[in-house]
Write a protein that holds these residues in place. Structure first.
Motif, PDB file in Angstrom:
ATOM      1  N   ASP A 346     -36.646  26.412  -7.537  1.00 14.54           N
ATOM      2  CA  ASP A 346     -34.983  26.026  -9.043  1.00 14.54           C
ATOM      3  C   ASP A 346     -35.992  27.136  -9.987  1.00 14.54           C
ATOM      4  O   ASP A 346     -37.193  27.480  -9.503  1.00 14.54           O
ATOM      5  CB  ASP A 346     -35.371  24.403  -9.900  1.00 14.54           C
ATOM      6  N   ASP A 348     -38.869  28.839 -12.259  1.00 15.30           N
ATOM      7  CA  ASP A 348     -38.694  30.507 -11.712  1.00 15.30           C
ATOM      8  C   ASP A 348     -39.328  31.190 -10.408  1.00 15.30           C
ATOM      9  O   ASP A 348     -39.226  31.383  -9.778  1.00 15.30           O
ATOM     10  CB  ASP A 348     -40.204  30.796 -12.685  1.00 15.30           C
ATOM     11  N   LEU A 350     -36.559  30.447  -8.590  1.00 12.78           N
ATOM     12  CA  LEU A 350     -35.230  31.657  -8.579  1.00 12.78           C
ATOM     13  C   LEU A 350     -35.123  32.566  -8.753  1.00 12.78           C
ATOM     14  O   LEU A 350     -34.979  33.968  -8.558  1.00 12.78           O
ATOM     15  CB  LEU A 350     -34.283  30.569  -9.439  1.00 12.78           C
ATOM     16  N   ASN A 351     -35.800  32.444 -10.075  1.00  7.87           N
ATOM     17  CA  ASN A 351     -35.995  34.173 -10.425  1.00  7.87           C
ATOM     18  C   ASN A 351     -36.957  35.075  -9.402  1.00  7.87           C
ATOM     19  O   ASN A 351     -36.665  36.192  -9.386  1.00  7.87           O
ATOM     20  CB  ASN A 351     -36.665  34.085 -11.299  1.00  7.87           C
ATOM     21  N   PRO A 367     -29.520  26.292  -9.836  1.00  5.97           N
ATOM     22  CA  PRO A 367     -29.402  26.999 -10.454  1.00  5.97           C
ATOM     23  C   PRO A 367     -28.434  27.233 -11.570  1.00  5.97           C
ATOM     24  O   PRO A 367     -27.891  26.470 -11.578  1.00  5.97           O
ATOM     25  CB  PRO A 367     -28.888  28.603 -10.019  1.00  5.97           C
ATOM     26  N   GLU A 371     -29.502  31.978 -14.273  1.00  6.32           N
ATOM     27  CA  GLU A 371     -29.993  32.304 -12.662  1.00  6.32           C
ATOM     28  C   GLU A 371     -29.211  32.504 -11.801  1.00  6.32           C
ATOM     29  O   GLU A 371     -29.471  33.346 -11.395  1.00  6.32           O
ATOM     30  CB  GLU A 371     -30.597  30.693 -12.525  1.00  6.32           C
ATOM     31  N   ARG A 374     -28.523  36.423 -12.625  1.00  8.68           N
ATOM     32  CA  ARG A 374     -29.126  36.909 -11.460  1.00  8.68           C
ATOM     33  C   ARG A 374     -30.016  37.321  -9.830  1.00  8.68           C
ATOM     34  O   ARG A 374     -29.785  37.837  -9.472  1.00  8.68           O
ATOM     35  CB  ARG A 374     -31.019  36.798 -11.834  1.00  8.68           C
TER      36      ARG A 374
END
Length: 491
Positions: A346, A348, A350-351, A367, A371, A374
């Motif tokens: 989940d 950051d 995911l980033n 997400p 998210e 991205r």
């Protein structure tokens, strides 16, 4: 009206169901249209018993045909009916043409004006049906906007005009209905995206079509009602011990973000995990333990120190408050990936995943639309334009199970899809996603599969949020939701 079934269909699938009912089961189209119109009329009469002036707005096609049936039945019942037709009456053919002819034998159509909408006790929207696939413009848009401005209750037939029955996205403008009776098959677009603000209460009637009509057409998605939770959350054996319910590990909480891991850890424990560890920055250890001493909290300022915790954990959540520090957050994310444990990913994390994409079969990604955008390399608007396509694309690209959060959360593994009803605007506040991560983690620790933990977790999260909102939506905190979890996971 019937109880809502779980099966959800695309508009194309519903047209196939209609075709099967008419051509394979021998139910004439005009009979189906009369049943739909009569069903809607009876609903209107029961829902608005004091309504005396009814405005019926008809377009072309079957949706307009249903409206003509409603108008005729209302007039025959002695109500004052203003019938406005936004299509060429002479061009109507088939069952819709016959319904229009019968309506016009007792009613004279009128030109629509905003005053008619304002004077009506209730408005029937039968303008645009389920086949709409482009933005509403021109006269239809003007009428829809006038209906919304009038502020009178609206019953939308099958789907609110302007709302995509396929995606739940408003196409330009859409009718805001108080109630939407829908027929033959539930349209999936009525349960996600913008639909919550436009469809009102969704009711269903199968119009008496034979059960065989539904065979051979696999639903595009499934609802997940709260009543189904007991199948996945049975009563525990009396001899159970904490070791039987897994050891969950939450990793995250960079400087200033310690609350995220505390919320996720507590949500995991409240969802039933046997043991919950939290790995975070050292400065967050004491506050986290003071707030929730049942958690095992360890300060991890050097990412390499995470290895013993990963070894002990049966399932790991990475991301809440993880931050964007390459020397800490990214290295912890890499360590979690390398550990080979089932993962819930989940925030950051995911980033970081979007920057270095990999696919795994055993993780759950959670997400929000930003998210998701991205991860897919597109805009948030593109994700929201077709949430079903987005969640499927995410599952196909990254593997595992994806929970696309939002109004009408979607859960998909690329082959099947669950639509999670429930939840409320009060949940649009910080920490709610961390709570969801913790719930999914806790259920995964107890032995649910990735698919089950994602779907059940999203439904539990929504139900807990709704219980917490009984005292009001504004000001609802993630901690209020967490406080409700124990009641929800013991159905």
């Amino acid at each position: 009206m019937d109880a809502l079934p779980d099966a959800l269909y695309t508009p194309e699938q519903v047209r196939a169901l209609d075709h099967a009912a008419i051509h394979d089961s021998g139910v004439p189209g005009r009979v189906l249209m009369h049943r739909a119109g009569r069903c809607a009329w009876l609903l209107l009469a029961s829902r608005y018993p004091h309504a005396r002036r009814i405005l019926v707005l008809c377009g072309g096609g079957h949706n307009g045909g249903d409206g003509f049936v409603i108008a005729r039945l209302a007039a025959e019942a002695g109500h004052r009916v203003d019938l406005c037709v936004l299509t060429d009456l002479q061009a109507l053919e088939g069952d819709a043409g016959l319904a229009a002819q019968q309506a016009c034998e007792c009613l004279t159509p009128r030109a629509f004006t905003p005053e008619l909408a304002a004077q009506a006790d209730v408005i029937v929207d039968a303008l645009l049906g389920t086949g709409l696939d482009r933005p509403v413009t021109g006269r239809f848009a003007e009428v829809i906007d006038a209906v919304n401005a009038a502020g009178q209750p609206v019953m939308a037939v099958d789907v609110p005009s302007g709302l995509s029955a396929a995606t739940g996205k408003v196409l330009g403008t859409a009718v805001r209905a108080a109630v939407t009776p829908t027929f033959i098959g539930l349209k999936r677009g009525l349960f996600t995206g913008d639909a919550a603000d436009y469809a009102g209460e969704v009711l269903f009637d199968d119009l008496g079509v034979p059960a065989g009509v539904y065979q051979g057409i696999t639903p595009a998605a499934q609802r997940f009602p709260a009543t189904a939770l007991s199948r996945y959350l049975p009563v525990r054996p009396r001899g159970a011990h904490k070791g039987a319910f897994g050891h969950a590990l939450v990793i995250g909480g960079d400087r200033g973000l310690g609350g995220a891991v505390r919320i996720a850890g507590e949500a995991s424990a409240r969802s039933g995990a046997g043991l919950v560890s939290v790995a975070t920055r050292s400065e967050h250890v004491a506050p986290c333990l003071a707030a929730r001493p049942e958690l095992m909290v360890q300060g991890i300022d050097q990412p390499e120190l995470i290895a013993p915790l990963l070894e002990k954990a049966s399932v790991v959540a990475i991301g809440p408050g993880l931050g964007q520090d390459k020397a800490w957050g990214r290295r912890l994310f890499g360590a979690a990936l390398a550990a080979g444990r089932p993962l819930v990913v989940d925030a950051d994390a995911l980033n970081w995943l979007a920057q270095s994409p990999v696919a795994r079969p055993d993780w759950v990604l959670t997400p929000h639309p930003g998210e998701a955008a991205r991860l897919l390399g597109c805009s948030t608007d593109a994700v929201e334009a077709d949430r079903f396509a987005a969640v499927t694309a995410l599952a196909e690209r990254y593997g595992g199970v994806v929970v696309l959060k939002g109004a009408g959360t979607l859960v998909s593994d690329g082959q099947r899809c669950r639509v999670i009803e429930g939840g409320n605007p009060g949940m649009a506040s910080g920490g709610m996603g961390d709570a969801l991560t913790g719930v999914v983690l806790g259920l995964r620790a107890q032995g649910l599969s990735a698919w089950e933990a994602a779907a059940v977790g999203a439904r539990v999260h929504a139900e807990a949020g709704d219980r917490a909102a009984r005292d009001g939506e504004r000001g609802l905190l993630a901690g209020d939701l967490v406080d409700q979890l124990r009641g929800v996971v013991n159905p």
